[in-house]
Scaffold this active site. Sequence first.
Site, short mmCIF file in Angstrom:
data_model
loop_
_atom_site.label_atom_id
_atom_site.label_comp_id
_atom_site.label_asym_id
_atom_site.label_seq_id
_atom_site.Cartn_x
_atom_site.Cartn_y
_atom_site.Cartn_z
N GLU A 174 0.79 -1.23 0.00
CA GLU A 174 0.00 0.00 0.00
C GLU A 174 0.83 1.28 0.00
OE1 GLU A 174 -3.26 0.06 -0.40
OE2 GLU A 174 -3.27 -2.12 -0.50
N SER A 192 -39.36 13.53 -13.08
CA SER A 192 -40.83 13.55 -13.10
C SER A 192 -41.45 12.83 -11.92
CB SER A 192 -41.34 12.92 -14.40
OG SER A 192 -41.01 13.75 -15.51
#
Length: 761
Positions: free
Chosen positions: A136, A403
């Site tokens: 990492e 809508s």
Amino acid sequence: MRDILRGNRRGKLIDWLKIDSWIDSGIYGAWTGFRDWWSSYSTFFGRFEVKGPLRAVNELACEALTLGTAALLVLSAFALPAFDIAQGKINLSDEYSVTFLDRYGNEIGKRGLLRDDSVPLAEIPDHMIKATLATEDRRFFDHFGVDVMGTLRALAENARADSVVQGGSSITQQLAKNMFLSPERSLTRKIKEAVIAIYLENHYTKPELLKLYFDRAYLGGGSYGVEAAAQYYFGKSIRDVTLAEAAMLSGMFKAPTRYAPHINLAASRGRANLVLSNMVEAGYLSEGQVFGARMNPAKIVERTDSNTPDYFLDWGFEEVRRLMRGKPHHIVVARTTVDLGLQRNAEDAMAETIKLYSRSRNFDNGALVSMELDGAVRAMVGGKDYGESQFNRVSSAYRQPGSSFKGYVYLTALENGFTPNSVVSDGYVSCGRWSPKNYSGGFRGRMTLRTAFAKSINTIAVKLSLQAGREKVLANMQKMGITHLKKTCSLALGDTGMTPLQHTGGYAVFAAGGLEVRPYGIEEIRTLGGDLVYNHDRDEPARKQIFERKVIEQLNTMMQAVVTEGTGRRAQLEYTYSAGKTGTSTAYRDAWFIGFTGQYVTGVWLGNDDFTPMSRITGGSFPAEIWQKYMIGAHDTDNIPQIPGLELHPVQVAEQARLRAAMAQNATTETPVLQPVENVKDMSTGTRQILEKMSTLLKDAKPVTGEPAGPRAEAPTTPAPADSPKPSLAAAPPEPDGLAITAQPESSLSADRDSGTPLPQ
């Protein structure tokens, strides 16, 4: 004398010549002074004049300084809110430890850091730390929070591969994202991530940051932190993991779901092998030292069911923290509203559609939330993959409803004199300089309100909002608990973002006949000792009728038309009537279907996290299909309550007739008929009271000891010989039970729920 004074007054009071000369001399003096200063200034800086090639370098340096200052100002604009985020949360540890139960009392997960579960960094094996750093962030102990060299290297590798093959975020940046930020992919988030990482580096030591990273990272299976992951996957503490197991855990930091061994063991072992190679490449171990781990990969503990409702648990944890604020209890057990059967059904419906169509139709995520008519959330899918992104799109994603917002506009119109049969005109309308257009283009002329709603005519929705009053629309939204909307011209077309949880909760008001609905996920909270701290029915205020039932019934008939003859026809069910509304935002960025039956209200959203357009996906397509798939599996009986304002479906009529006949037959044979349950909860009030009384009796019972509870009459005995063995305690007759409880048969406890009688809402 008076005349002399009067004649010379002007000259004595204002000496114009003197003023003029003073102005002229002042301007001249200022000019000569500036000219002398400028000459001195030019002479001084003339010594530093650069000529030739160095002049170009000097100009570039000046431009870089200017642009750098501007960039610094922009970064500061992002940094200030980032500092607020960090300072507001850095000191807030997870002060609650919560065990969650489903609606039936089965344990489904935990949230919060357990106080007796934290392993100090000194006790985490060295090979676990090395495996993490090698994979990492190899420069973790050298950079200041942002690994500039690592970022540049990752950019070069990604550009060479024309895809994202390597990440450039340091461990501190990942920690900043996990603790404070959402996983959205944007420049704003990356800047905040870098700023917070620098902030963390200046307030914590490297070992403290590494410990936080090990504790906070999500590693799949609902486990947070390396200790919880080691217990989950290997059945042991992180203190005892082998090199092979450490490599497997370290490989899951990048993508916990993709590399989780209980989901894809082959991919997990392949990733672990890459971690071992990284350790050799970084110089932490030799090839010979990792050979044994390569030949003997880690083995995991077999688990029959690893599915946990993680998005729901995250939301439930926030709800517990809100409900317990100011109370002394921090380790609690919370019984939730989630139904794991419905949860799996929802996850399957969403996953199937995303798997089949997301690539071809350009959408990468979705959300689904389903609740009963009182707001009890039964299922929650906050995204397609919790391991990839823990961002809960149900409770936190504000997306334009399109809508589907028209339901609230038509409600306001019905309250102000309109009816479903009122005739309106589909024609040009404007608000300021803006005028809406219909999805199909052009105008259709005169039509009823019912038809306009079913066909989702934009112009008529805008006209209604202007005629009924946008202020009244906003007032109705506030009654439903939605207060962040603003008065705009395009309000009727859903121009402001709403979360799926808010939107579905609003439609639940329609399904409940106008009763107030507040979505909730916690039924009750108890201490570890069983003391009741919170109960939803007891502690929450009674629901109020916030809209007239007659108006809601009219609106529901119009929503039924959306499903039977309008844009939501794919949401039709064969065994009951349904009602709802489709929604599609501008440029196909969002697609919705919010609908309900007499038992459940469910909202579905599809879209992209980065707000890029989808490939012509409307609310009446995939969202309505997902809604239908889920609803088919959600209803386990045809005896479904009636939607206010709608007739019963023929299948429901037949089912109720069958039940009445069965009850009549039971009455003639003098068989006791079970009473219907009192509400839609999972058990009746009487049953709950019996169980609570049993719990109290058991809690108050005296502990069993080796001594008799009271005096006994001694039986005459004869002295035993001196060499005879003493009687053993194990040979003594057992003590009589202090409490006898006859449990009610399980069939009688569950009969109320399965009797098939319609449940009153």
